[in-house]
Motif scaffolding. Structure first.
Motif, PDB file in Angstrom:
ATOM      1  N   MET A  61      19.242  52.478  33.544  1.00 56.31           N
ATOM      2  CA  MET A  61      19.674  53.791  33.548  1.00 56.31           C
ATOM      3  C   MET A  61      20.520  54.305  34.708  1.00 56.31           C
ATOM      4  N   ALA A  62      19.541  54.359  35.882  1.00 57.57           N
ATOM      5  CA  ALA A  62      20.255  54.826  37.223  1.00 57.57           C
ATOM      6  C   ALA A  62      21.503  54.193  37.536  1.00 57.57           C
ATOM      7  N   GLU A  63      21.535  52.722  37.312  1.00 61.07           N
ATOM      8  CA  GLU A  63      22.947  52.017  37.485  1.00 61.07           C
ATOM      9  C   GLU A  63      23.953  52.614  36.612  1.00 61.07           C
ATOM     10  N   SER A  64      23.673  52.937  35.475  1.00 63.97           N
ATOM     11  CA  SER A  64      24.601  53.468  34.326  1.00 63.97           C
ATOM     12  C   SER A  64      25.035  54.830  34.864  1.00 63.97           C
ATOM     13  N   GLU A  65      24.157  55.684  35.276  1.00 64.73           N
ATOM     14  CA  GLU A  65      24.561  56.828  35.602  1.00 64.73           C
ATOM     15  C   GLU A  65      25.288  56.782  36.838  1.00 64.73           C
ATOM     16  N   LEU A  66      24.945  56.077  38.093  1.00 68.55           N
ATOM     17  CA  LEU A  66      25.812  55.803  39.028  1.00 68.55           C
ATOM     18  C   LEU A  66      27.404  55.344  38.727  1.00 68.55           C
ATOM     19  N   ALA A  67      27.359  54.438  37.774  1.00 66.43           N
ATOM     20  CA  ALA A  67      28.716  53.977  37.344  1.00 66.43           C
ATOM     21  C   ALA A  67      29.572  55.264  36.874  1.00 66.43           C
ATOM     22  N   VAL A  68      29.024  56.080  36.228  1.00 67.03           N
ATOM     23  CA  VAL A  68      29.579  57.123  35.571  1.00 67.03           C
ATOM     24  C   VAL A  68      30.041  58.262  36.666  1.00 67.03           C
ATOM     25  N   LEU A  69      29.175  58.372  37.426  1.00 69.47           N
ATOM     26  CA  LEU A  69      29.259  59.305  38.911  1.00 69.47           C
ATOM     27  C   LEU A  69      30.581  58.540  39.369  1.00 69.47           C
ATOM     28  N   ALA A  70      30.555  57.462  39.497  1.00 67.31           N
ATOM     29  CA  ALA A  70      31.781  56.712  40.563  1.00 67.31           C
ATOM     30  C   ALA A  70      33.017  56.822  39.745  1.00 67.31           C
ATOM     31  N   THR A  71      33.255  56.939  38.551  1.00 68.49           N
ATOM     32  CA  THR A  71      34.254  56.799  37.750  1.00 68.49           C
ATOM     33  C   THR A  71      34.705  58.491  37.392  1.00 68.49           C
ATOM     34  N   GLN A  72      33.816  59.216  37.369  1.00 67.01           N
ATOM     35  CA  GLN A  72      34.191  60.582  36.875  1.00 67.01           C
ATOM     36  C   GLN A  72      34.264  61.469  38.211  1.00 67.01           C
ATOM     37  N   CYS A  73      33.707  61.148  39.347  1.00 66.98           N
ATOM     38  CA  CYS A  73      33.609  62.105  40.548  1.00 66.98           C
ATOM     39  C   CYS A  73      34.089  61.403  41.727  1.00 66.98           C
ATOM     40  N   LEU A  74      33.838  60.117  41.732  1.00 65.14           N
ATOM     41  CA  LEU A  74      34.054  59.639  43.287  1.00 65.14           C
ATOM     42  C   LEU A  74      35.121  58.799  43.244  1.00 65.14           C
ATOM     43  N   ASN A  94      27.286  70.024  35.647  1.00 68.51           N
ATOM     44  CA  ASN A  94      28.087  69.835  34.315  1.00 68.51           C
ATOM     45  C   ASN A  94      27.199  68.871  33.522  1.00 68.51           C
ATOM     46  N   ARG A  95      26.974  67.647  33.909  1.00 64.40           N
ATOM     47  CA  ARG A  95      26.179  66.755  33.243  1.00 64.40           C
ATOM     48  C   ARG A  95      24.990  67.345  32.674  1.00 64.40           C
ATOM     49  N   ASN A  96      24.032  68.070  33.471  1.00 60.72           N
ATOM     50  CA  ASN A  96      22.814  68.706  33.193  1.00 60.72           C
ATOM     51  C   ASN A  96      23.148  69.905  32.018  1.00 60.72           C
ATOM     52  N   LYS A  97      24.343  70.537  32.290  1.00 64.98           N
ATOM     53  CA  LYS A  97      24.379  71.821  31.250  1.00 64.98           C
ATOM     54  C   LYS A  97      24.726  71.325  29.809  1.00 64.98           C
ATOM     55  N   HIS A  98      25.547  70.002  29.614  1.00 67.40           N
ATOM     56  CA  HIS A  98      25.829  69.479  28.288  1.00 67.40           C
ATOM     57  C   HIS A  98      24.726  68.405  28.000  1.00 67.40           C
ATOM     58  N   HIS A  99      23.564  68.319  28.580  1.00 66.37           N
ATOM     59  CA  HIS A  99      22.367  67.547  28.175  1.00 66.37           C
ATOM     60  C   HIS A  99      22.953  66.084  27.839  1.00 66.37           C
ATOM     61  N   VAL A 100      23.828  65.306  28.726  1.00 63.48           N
ATOM     62  CA  VAL A 100      24.306  64.062  28.616  1.00 63.48           C
ATOM     63  C   VAL A 100      23.186  62.992  28.543  1.00 63.48           C
ATOM     64  N   GLU A 101      23.162  62.298  27.609  1.00 62.57           N
ATOM     65  CA  GLU A 101      22.143  61.260  27.471  1.00 62.57           C
ATOM     66  C   GLU A 101      22.716  59.959  27.368  1.00 62.57           C
ATOM     67  N   ALA A 102      21.853  58.987  27.504  1.00 64.69           N
ATOM     68  CA  ALA A 102      22.470  57.639  27.319  1.00 64.69           C
ATOM     69  C   ALA A 102      22.315  57.269  26.079  1.00 64.69           C
ATOM     70  N   ASP A 103      23.582  56.615  25.651  1.00 68.94           N
ATOM     71  CA  ASP A 103      23.644  56.169  23.925  1.00 68.94           C
ATOM     72  C   ASP A 103      23.386  54.687  23.891  1.00 68.94           C
ATOM     73  N   TRP A 104      22.216  54.413  23.808  1.00 69.28           N
ATOM     74  CA  TRP A 104      21.664  52.739  23.727  1.00 69.28           C
ATOM     75  C   TRP A 104      22.131  52.304  22.330  1.00 69.28           C
ATOM     76  N   GLN A 105      22.851  51.258  22.763  1.00 68.90           N
ATOM     77  CA  GLN A 105      23.209  50.639  21.298  1.00 68.90           C
ATOM     78  C   GLN A 105      22.782  49.283  21.310  1.00 68.90           C
ATOM     79  N   PHE A 106      22.217  48.654  20.363  1.00 65.26           N
ATOM     80  CA  PHE A 106      21.278  47.424  20.432  1.00 65.26           C
ATOM     81  C   PHE A 106      22.360  46.358  19.836  1.00 65.26           C
TER      82      PHE A 106
END
Length: 119
Positions: A61-74, A94-106
């Motif tokens: 989850m941390a790796e996924s969140e860092l990837a999103v940070l890199a593409t959306q902010c950095l 902004n992420r916390n305000k919108h309660h962004v969650e992981a969308d796990w798809q098996f």
């Protein structure tokens, strides 16, 4: 590294909680390969060992969140540390305000659904 955690960073701690992934080298036994037995035992007893799940761990989850940070902010040059701190804080707010969650798809064909019989 564990010696530094124990003796430099947390010398007064009764126990140090160590959270790590499930690599076979990340065990108290590995200390005995790196240190004399008395030192390995001393270090092993200072730590409380916790392991992340093998699949879907907090590290994933941390790796996924860092990837999103890199593409959306950095995804651009940021001129200085103050701007970086401000930009990341705004992105995080902004992420916390919108309660962004992981969308796990098996996708594993053996994943059970609520409709199967469990076979």
């Amino acid at each position: 590294m564990l010696r530094d955690l124990s003796d430099k960073h947390f010398p007064n701690a009764a126990k140090i909680v160590l959270v790590q992934d499930n690599l076979s080298t990340h065990t108290p036994a590995s200390l005995y390969a790196a240190f004399p037995a008395t030192e390995a035992r001393r270090l092993a007893e200072r730590f409380e060992w916790h392991y992340t799940p093998k699949h879907g761990s907090w590290l994933d989850m941390a790796e996924s969140e860092l990837a999103v940070l890199a593409t959306q902010c950095l995804d651009r040059r940021i001129p200085d540390k103050a701007t970086l701190i401000r930009e990341v804080a705004a992105w995080q707010q902004n992420r916390n305000k919108h309660h962004v969650e992981a969308d796990w798809q098996f996708t594993n064909p053996y994943t059970r659904s609520s409709n199967d019989s469990g076979h």
